[in-house]
Structures are given as structure tokens and as C-alpha cells.
Scaffold this active site. Sequence first.
Site, mmCIF file in Angstrom:
data_model
loop_
_atom_site.group_PDB
_atom_site.id
_atom_site.type_symbol
_atom_site.label_atom_id
_atom_site.label_comp_id
_atom_site.label_asym_id
_atom_site.label_seq_id
_atom_site.Cartn_x
_atom_site.Cartn_y
_atom_site.Cartn_z
ATOM 1 N N ASN A 208 47.854 39.225 44.183
ATOM 2 C CA ASN A 208 46.708 39.970 45.248
ATOM 3 C C ASN A 208 46.554 38.948 46.325
ATOM 4 O O ASN A 208 47.046 37.701 46.213
ATOM 5 C CB ASN A 208 45.641 40.306 44.486
ATOM 6 C CG ASN A 208 44.970 39.092 43.752
ATOM 7 O OD1 ASN A 208 44.309 38.251 44.707
ATOM 8 N ND2 ASN A 208 44.747 39.209 42.547
ATOM 9 N N LYS A 287 66.484 35.734 36.838
ATOM 10 C CA LYS A 287 66.270 36.550 37.998
ATOM 11 C C LYS A 287 66.944 38.020 37.841
ATOM 12 O O LYS A 287 68.093 37.833 37.694
ATOM 13 C CB LYS A 287 66.544 35.732 39.366
ATOM 14 C CG LYS A 287 66.310 36.463 40.623
ATOM 15 C CD LYS A 287 66.725 35.953 41.597
ATOM 16 C CE LYS A 287 66.476 36.616 43.019
ATOM 17 N NZ LYS A 287 67.360 36.443 44.095
ATOM 18 N N PHE A 321 32.008 38.831 40.591
ATOM 19 C CA PHE A 321 32.167 39.475 41.869
ATOM 20 C C PHE A 321 32.720 40.828 41.547
ATOM 21 O O PHE A 321 33.263 41.021 40.533
ATOM 22 C CB PHE A 321 33.225 38.487 42.885
ATOM 23 C CG PHE A 321 32.774 37.343 43.467
ATOM 24 C CD1 PHE A 321 32.135 36.172 42.644
ATOM 25 C CD2 PHE A 321 32.619 37.536 44.712
ATOM 26 C CE1 PHE A 321 31.727 35.325 43.598
ATOM 27 C CE2 PHE A 321 32.103 36.478 45.416
ATOM 28 C CZ PHE A 321 31.578 35.418 44.855
ATOM 29 N N LYS A 335 29.787 47.305 36.690
ATOM 30 C CA LYS A 335 29.967 46.117 36.379
ATOM 31 C C LYS A 335 28.886 44.850 35.881
ATOM 32 O O LYS A 335 29.297 44.200 34.913
ATOM 33 C CB LYS A 335 31.102 45.273 37.293
ATOM 34 C CG LYS A 335 32.316 46.232 37.516
ATOM 35 C CD LYS A 335 33.263 45.591 38.778
ATOM 36 C CE LYS A 335 34.510 46.543 38.844
ATOM 37 N NZ LYS A 335 35.330 46.221 40.229
ATOM 38 N N LYS A 339 29.171 43.884 31.949
ATOM 39 C CA LYS A 339 29.970 42.339 31.717
ATOM 40 C C LYS A 339 28.817 41.604 31.338
ATOM 41 O O LYS A 339 28.943 40.296 31.028
ATOM 42 C CB LYS A 339 30.702 42.140 32.917
ATOM 43 C CG LYS A 339 31.871 42.812 33.098
ATOM 44 C CD LYS A 339 32.969 42.185 34.140
ATOM 45 C CE LYS A 339 34.006 43.288 34.510
ATOM 46 N NZ LYS A 339 35.111 42.427 35.221
#
Length: 400
Positions: A208, A287, A321, A335, A339
Site C-alpha cells: 500500500n 518469478k 489508526f 474499530k 480492538k
Amino acid sequence: MLSGKRILLGVSGGIAAYKAVEVLRKLMELGAEVRVAMTRNAARFVAPLTFSALSGKPVLTDEFSEDGWGPMGHIAVTDGLDLALVAPATANIIGKLSAGIADDALSTALMAAECPVIIAPAMNERMFRNAFLQRNVGSLRAAGIRIVEPDIGALACGTSGQGRLASPDRIVQAVQAALSLKDLAGVTVLVTAGPTREPIDAARFISNPSTGKMGYALAIEARNRGADVMLISGPTHLHPPQGVNYRSVTTAAEMHRAVREHASQCQIIIMAAAVSDFRPKEPFERKLKKEEASLAVTLERTEDILQGLGDARRGQVLVGFAAETDDLIRNAGYKLKKKNLDLIVANTIGLPGRGFASDMNEAVLMERGGKITELPHMTKTELAARIMDAVVELKKNQGL
Ligand code: CTP
């Protein structure tokens, strides 16, 4: 007060060098022991004698001179330092500092300084806007060096804009802030940062856009406040900050293992990493060739590291976060509860000038007790300070 604090005042060669005299005077009034190192060009603007007379110490201007600070002047001047301040900092010294160049008295002394560093840039506004200068300022900031932003106003060259050296008062306040706030002294803090990479084959991976800037800023802030910091980082281009314990990991599974090893010794845990939620179930060792017209890769869930910490928490402040595109408060609130966190830093992604890869961010702090603080758009360094303020408060409230 700054009594007993040893400060190196570095003066580089800009017209604002004369204002460094006022900075020196103010630091001394507050009780600091100030040593001065100047570049040769700075000495063309203000005589070293002015600084030596006021500081009561020799001024380091020449790395090869044995006068004053002895044959190893650049080392002697940095022995036992609490802080180094460069005011004014020209584009040249900023470039040298960010590139690791040490070729005169001031740059060699800064290289040897093992203490927090503050720089106060001053230059023409076009120079201050220059892309390379801004990149260099950005890398210094990312390495934990504090920047006292120049003021906007009339400049020596007759124009007006951002580039005026910050006022001596503002510079001295930055020094005091850097030296006085030690509210995390002796506290152990674990911070995760950056993305993870999940291999598809030997040459490809899923990841990401996280660059690690937020997590590194948090690690630096915790270090500056006296904490013993462990930074566990996914792959980034950032340098490990000085004075921080550092572990580099690649995959979510590696990050999970590293966090498990360190978590029980830490009183504060901040999961700023953008951990991949999925990984290819069976990564190919070789690969893959592109002979196939299409390729299906089966993904499996990675461990939710933060969920595991929340489920097993014992006397810790736990911070997560939430990066969301929609329904920020509702999703982040969910969240926070699920959590079992004390604090979640919620931010919207997908908007320009904030979030992934930006130096800036805009976040909402949501606490377990229901307190919600909407913060304005600010640098990640400033945001790190605000997050740490909230963490210190939560820690106090929990009696930890
Ligand atoms: N996190 C984690 N382990 C994961 C995924 C996320 O520890 N495998 C942590 C992140 O470091 C962050 C928080 O969980 O502090 C929330 O991450 P985010 O990606 O916003 O949420 P997710 O829980 O992954 O939920 P979703 O992707 O469904 O929004």
C-alpha cells in the site's frame, strides 16, 4: 529555565546572522551554557568576537585551528551537549546537513552532535520555495530535526514573503520546548510504521502507499519526550531515527512476530503501520512468466496484530489508526471498541494534501471514554505531538 543546559548555537552565513546575537543573549539569560560555532561566511556578517564576548567562550570558526577548543574543536564543542540549534540556517547548511556533508567547523560539529537538533531557516522566499531546499528540510524533519519555520514578512533583498528568520523569542521557545518536555522519561514505547509487503512471487508483492512518515514522527516525538522507543518498521525510504531502537520487517507476519516479542515490555503501543489485511495464500518461489492470459491469486487474511494486542492487553495504553474513505467517525469508533483500544487516530484517505505519503495530515482523535478531538490540517510532526499529549493524559488517567 535552561540552567545547566549546554547548547551549541550554530550560525551560518546569512544576513540574519546578526539576530543570532539576540538569540544567544536570551539563551544565556535563561541560564544556558552556550557554545558558538560559525561558518566562515557567518563571520563575514558578524564578528566572532561579538559571540565570544557574550558567551564567555571561544567561538569555533575553523576546524583546523588549535585555538580555543583545541585540536579537535568540532568534537570538544559538542561534548555533553543537550541541544544544537542552527540560527540562521542557510540553504547551504541545510543541504549539507541533509546530505551528511561535513566540510567546515559548523557542519563537522553538527555531525558529531548526539543530541536533539533545531534549525531556524532564513533566506530569500524564492530560495525557501526551491524544491531541493524543501526536500532537504523534509528529510531533516523526518530524521527528527525540528524546524522553526521562517516568518512571512519583509526580506533583506527588498521583497516580501516567507523566509525571515523566526523571531528570537520563537526560537528560544522552541529550545525550551525541546528541552523541558520529558513527560515520557523512563517509559517504554513501541511504534510500528510503514507498509508491509506480501509476496506474490519472487518479483512481485501486494502493498500500500504508506511511507512511514506518521509512525517515524511518533517515534521521534516519543524519543524527544524521554521515552525508550522501539520502532518496528515495514519497508520505507526513511532513515532510522537516532536514539531509537529499530527493527526492520517486510511482511505482516514478520511485523506480528516482532510486535509479539516486544509488546509485553512496552507501556505504550502505537500501531501506525498500514498492515496488509491479505496475503497471497501460496506465494510462488520463482518469478511467474506472463504466458498465461490471466492469473488468479488466492488471498488469505493476515493476523490482525492490533486486535491480538487489544484482546490480551494488560496495563498498557493501546493506540490504533483508522484510515477510512467513508463514514470516518462511525468506522473508527467501531474499530476503537472492537480492538479494545484507548485511542484511535482517524483520518480520511484519498484527499489531496493529507494521509499516505504527505507531510501533512488531518485527524480526529477518538478516546475510549468518548472524548472526540477534531484536529486541524497540520504537519505529521505536529500531529505526532498532539497524539502523544493525548497518550500521556490517558496513561495518567489509567494510573500507569
Ligand atoms: N492493523 C493491524 N493488523 C492488521 C491490519 C491492521 O494491526 N492486519 C492495525 C493498523 O496498524 C491500524 C488499525 O489496525 O492501527 C486499523 O487499520 P485499518 O487498515 O484502518 O483497519 P482494519 O482493521 O484493517 O479494517 P478495514 O481494513 O476493514 O477498514
